[in-house]
Design an enzyme around this catalytic site. Structure first.
Site, PDB file in Angstrom:
ATOM      1  N   GLU A  24      36.405  32.941  42.772  1.00 51.31           N
ATOM      2  CA  GLU A  24      35.152  33.666  42.545  1.00 51.31           C
ATOM      3  C   GLU A  24      34.892  33.830  41.054  1.00 51.31           C
ATOM      4  OE1 GLU A  24      35.004  36.482  46.528  1.00 51.31           O
ATOM      5  OE2 GLU A  24      35.852  37.315  44.708  1.00 51.31           O
TER       6      GLU A  24
ATOM      7  N   CYS B 284      44.648  45.763  40.110  1.00 52.31           N
ATOM      8  CA  CYS B 284      43.762  44.600  40.123  1.00 52.31           C
ATOM      9  C   CYS B 284      43.911  43.825  41.422  1.00 52.31           C
ATOM     10  CB  CYS B 284      44.077  43.702  38.926  1.00 52.31           C
ATOM     11  SG  CYS B 284      43.016  42.254  38.823  1.00 52.31           S
TER      12      CYS B 284
ATOM     13  N   CYS C 131      34.948  44.527  37.691  1.00 55.92           N
ATOM     14  CA  CYS C 131      36.242  44.182  37.071  1.00 55.92           C
ATOM     15  C   CYS C 131      37.372  44.411  38.046  1.00 55.92           C
ATOM     16  CB  CYS C 131      36.522  45.084  35.874  1.00 55.92           C
ATOM     17  SG  CYS C 131      35.375  44.906  34.572  1.00 55.92           S
TER      18      CYS C 131
ATOM     19  N   CYS D 275      46.622  34.958  40.590  1.00 53.65           N
ATOM     20  CA  CYS D 275      47.219  35.430  39.340  1.00 53.65           C
ATOM     21  C   CYS D 275      48.669  35.813  39.584  1.00 53.65           C
ATOM     22  CB  CYS D 275      46.426  36.642  38.832  1.00 53.65           C
ATOM     23  SG  CYS D 275      47.011  37.276  37.259  1.00 53.65           S
TER      24      CYS D 275
ATOM     25  N   ASN E 123      37.847  50.537  39.316  1.00 54.38           N
ATOM     26  CA  ASN E 123      37.081  50.133  40.502  1.00 54.38           C
ATOM     27  C   ASN E 123      38.042  50.006  41.678  1.00 54.38           C
ATOM     28  OD1 ASN E 123      34.540  49.654  39.075  1.00 54.38           O
ATOM     29  ND2 ASN E 123      35.571  47.901  38.153  1.00 54.38           N
TER      30      ASN E 123
ATOM     31  N   CYS F  25      49.217  43.129  38.254  1.00 52.06           N
ATOM     32  CA  CYS F  25      48.838  44.474  37.799  1.00 52.06           C
ATOM     33  C   CYS F  25      48.430  45.289  39.029  1.00 52.06           C
ATOM     34  CB  CYS F  25      47.680  44.402  36.811  1.00 52.06           C
ATOM     35  SG  CYS F  25      48.083  43.501  35.309  1.00 52.06           S
TER      36      CYS F  25
ATOM     37  N   CYS G  94      31.225  35.689  33.746  1.00 50.12           N
ATOM     38  CA  CYS G  94      32.637  36.043  33.836  1.00 50.12           C
ATOM     39  C   CYS G  94      33.337  34.918  34.598  1.00 50.12           C
ATOM     40  CB  CYS G  94      32.743  37.387  34.560  1.00 50.12           C
ATOM     41  SG  CYS G  94      34.419  37.938  34.791  1.00 50.12           S
TER      42      CYS G  94
HETATM   43  N1  SAH Z   1      44.303  38.546  33.174  1.00 53.42           N
HETATM   44  C1  SAH Z   1      43.387  38.895  32.136  1.00 53.42           C
HETATM   45  C2  SAH Z   1      41.975  38.574  32.522  1.00 53.42           C
HETATM   46  C3  SAH Z   1      41.370  39.449  33.578  1.00 53.42           C
HETATM   47  S1  SAH Z   1      40.211  40.395  32.787  1.00 53.42           S
HETATM   48  C4  SAH Z   1      43.596  40.328  31.733  1.00 53.42           C
HETATM   49  O1  SAH Z   1      44.438  40.994  32.336  1.00 53.42           O
HETATM   50  O2  SAH Z   1      43.001  40.801  30.774  1.00 53.42           O
HETATM   51  C5  SAH Z   1      39.799  41.585  33.901  1.00 53.42           C
HETATM   52  C6  SAH Z   1      39.679  42.938  33.252  1.00 53.42           C
HETATM   53  O3  SAH Z   1      39.398  43.893  34.305  1.00 53.42           O
HETATM   54  C7  SAH Z   1      40.984  43.361  32.641  1.00 53.42           C
HETATM   55  O4  SAH Z   1      40.827  44.173  31.531  1.00 53.42           O
HETATM   56  C8  SAH Z   1      41.582  44.136  33.771  1.00 53.42           C
HETATM   57  O5  SAH Z   1      42.594  44.950  33.354  1.00 53.42           O
HETATM   58  C9  SAH Z   1      40.373  44.874  34.308  1.00 53.42           C
HETATM   59  N2  SAH Z   1      40.584  45.350  35.682  1.00 53.42           N
HETATM   60  C10 SAH Z   1      41.398  44.824  36.593  1.00 53.42           C
HETATM   61  N3  SAH Z   1      41.359  45.540  37.743  1.00 53.42           N
HETATM   62  C11 SAH Z   1      40.476  46.540  37.525  1.00 53.42           C
HETATM   63  C12 SAH Z   1      39.992  47.598  38.348  1.00 53.42           C
HETATM   64  N4  SAH Z   1      40.419  47.757  39.585  1.00 53.42           N
HETATM   65  N5  SAH Z   1      39.089  48.423  37.819  1.00 53.42           N
HETATM   66  C13 SAH Z   1      38.642  48.243  36.552  1.00 53.42           C
HETATM   67  N6  SAH Z   1      39.059  47.252  35.755  1.00 53.42           N
HETATM   68  C14 SAH Z   1      39.971  46.410  36.222  1.00 53.42           C
END
Ligand code: SAH
Length: 345
Positions: free
Chosen positions: A91, A118, A332, A111, A290, A115, A104
């Site tokens: 996506e 995420c 995000c 991945c 989120n 985290c 984006c």
């Molecule tokens: N792997 C890279 C690229 C992903 S960027 C990274 O970690 O930076 C996606 C962004 O959204 C990152 O800053 C991530 O931390 C943030 N993100 C991930 N899950 C999220 C969530 N549930 N709510 C808000 N932001 C989130």
């Protein structure tokens, strides 16, 4: 075996031309057919000699990505589901905001980094996207929105772009090369969970693109709780690399900080953050968490407000990212490989 021509940067392609005794200026001509005029067959490259077209057709193919599904949020954000040639899915999102239209883009199918907050890593890691697959996502959104409409490209979709270093960098080179897409390097951002060696490698390339770092906590205990990568590269190691990055690349670094209720939003966390960032040219992007199926809660408005007030007091420059596309799970951290449980989607 035929190669996907969109996996070639101009430099590498000129190498191919040389090996085949073709003039190097053909490189610009062919790239212009590919990325500006957007032909779908080599035979349509009408200013090339027939023999050149034949050599191309013998050695290369032109790939496409299939847009399988397009969902539009009530705030205008679009979530796009792409089907890849091997039946994987990924996506991406297109996010309008004022005069900006941000694409984006995803860099991997799934991945590895897990985290907690995420969703993109929940289904595990499948594979890297090729340079062509990254470029084809961009070409697909250009078809939807028009090339002149897209103002920013952020590598913040599914995956960790620096873990797919070579293909991500190749794609960026194609995007910023005036003979490729000619996209402004200052309007391209890579976001990383903190892969230190690759951050330093990126600095040496001097591409002039922007770097965002997913920080989310300013102490090792909290960060390790939500980001397993912190056990491998704790904050001290990460910040050593970021300092070296900034010695090469003068532009500011953006630190993303997802605010999660009761976890990293107290006054003490804000103070630690301000202390950690002292001496680095940077800004903080606060992102209210989120929902993504994890056992975590979004912050209240009051929590966001008091955290940002504390940063302000400490002289830290910050912005608060507005949640976009939550209703279609395009915000995000909510993008995925597209094959996950129906209950979430
Ligand atoms: N792997 C890279 C690229 C992903 S960027 C990274 O970690 O930076 C996606 C962004 O959204 C990152 O800053 C991530 O931390 C943030 N993100 C991930 N899950 C999220 C969530 N549930 N709510 C808000 N932001 C989130």
């Amino acid at each position: 075996m035929k190669q996907d021509i969109k996996n070639y940067t101009l430099k590498k392609f000129e190498g191919f031309l040389k090996e085949n005794n073709l003039p190097s200026y053909c490189g610009s001509q062919i790239f212009s057919w590919l990325y500006q005029k957007r032909v779908e067959e080599f035979d349509q490259m009408s200013n090339l000699a027939k023999k050149t077209r034949q050599i191309l057709a013998k050695n290369f193919f032109l790939s496409k990505i299939e847009l399988k599904k397009r969902e539009v949020s009530k705030d205008g954000t679009e979530k796009l589901l792409f089907a890849l040639a091997d039946n994987n899915f990924v996506e991406a999102a297109l996010i309008p905001e004022g005069r900006r239209l941000t694409f984006c883009v995803s860099s991997q199918v799934g991945c590895k980094f897990g985290c907690k907050f995420c969703f993109s890593g929940k289904g595990g890691f499948k594979r890297n996207l090729s340079c062509a697959e990254i470029i084809n996502q961009y070409l697909a959104v250009v078809d939807l929105a028009g090339a002149s409409k897209i103002t920013n490209i952020v590598f913040m979709g599914v995956g960790e772009p620096l873990d797919n270093f070579i293909n991500t960098i190749k794609a960026i080179r194609l995007l910023i090369n005036p003979k490729g897409f000619g996209f402004s390097k200052r309007r391209i951002s890579i976001s990383t969970c903190g892969l230190t060696r690759e951050i330093e490698r990126l600095a040496k390339l001097d591409l002039g693109i922007k770097l965002s770092v997913s920080l989310h906590a300013a102490d090792d205990i909290t960060r390790s709780k939500i980001m397993p990568i912190n056990k491998r590269y704790p904050l001290r190691v990460l910040f050593n690399s970021l300092n070296r990055f900034q010695q090469n690349q003068k532009q500011e670094i953006t630190f993303e900080y997802v605010l999660i209720a009761g976890l990293n939003t107290a006054r003490g966390h804000a103070l630690k953050l301000a202390r950690l960032l002292r001496g680095i040219k940077c800004k903080v992007n606060l992102i209210p968490y989120n929902e993504c199926g994890a056992d975590l809660r979004p912050p209240t408005e009051k929590e966001v407000f008091s955290f940002s007030e504390e940063l302000k007091k400490q002289g830290v420059f910050f912005t608060v990212r507005k949640p976009k596309g939550r209703d279609i799970k395009a915000a995000c951290g909510q993008l995925s490989r597209g094959t996950l449980p129906v209950s979430f989607r």
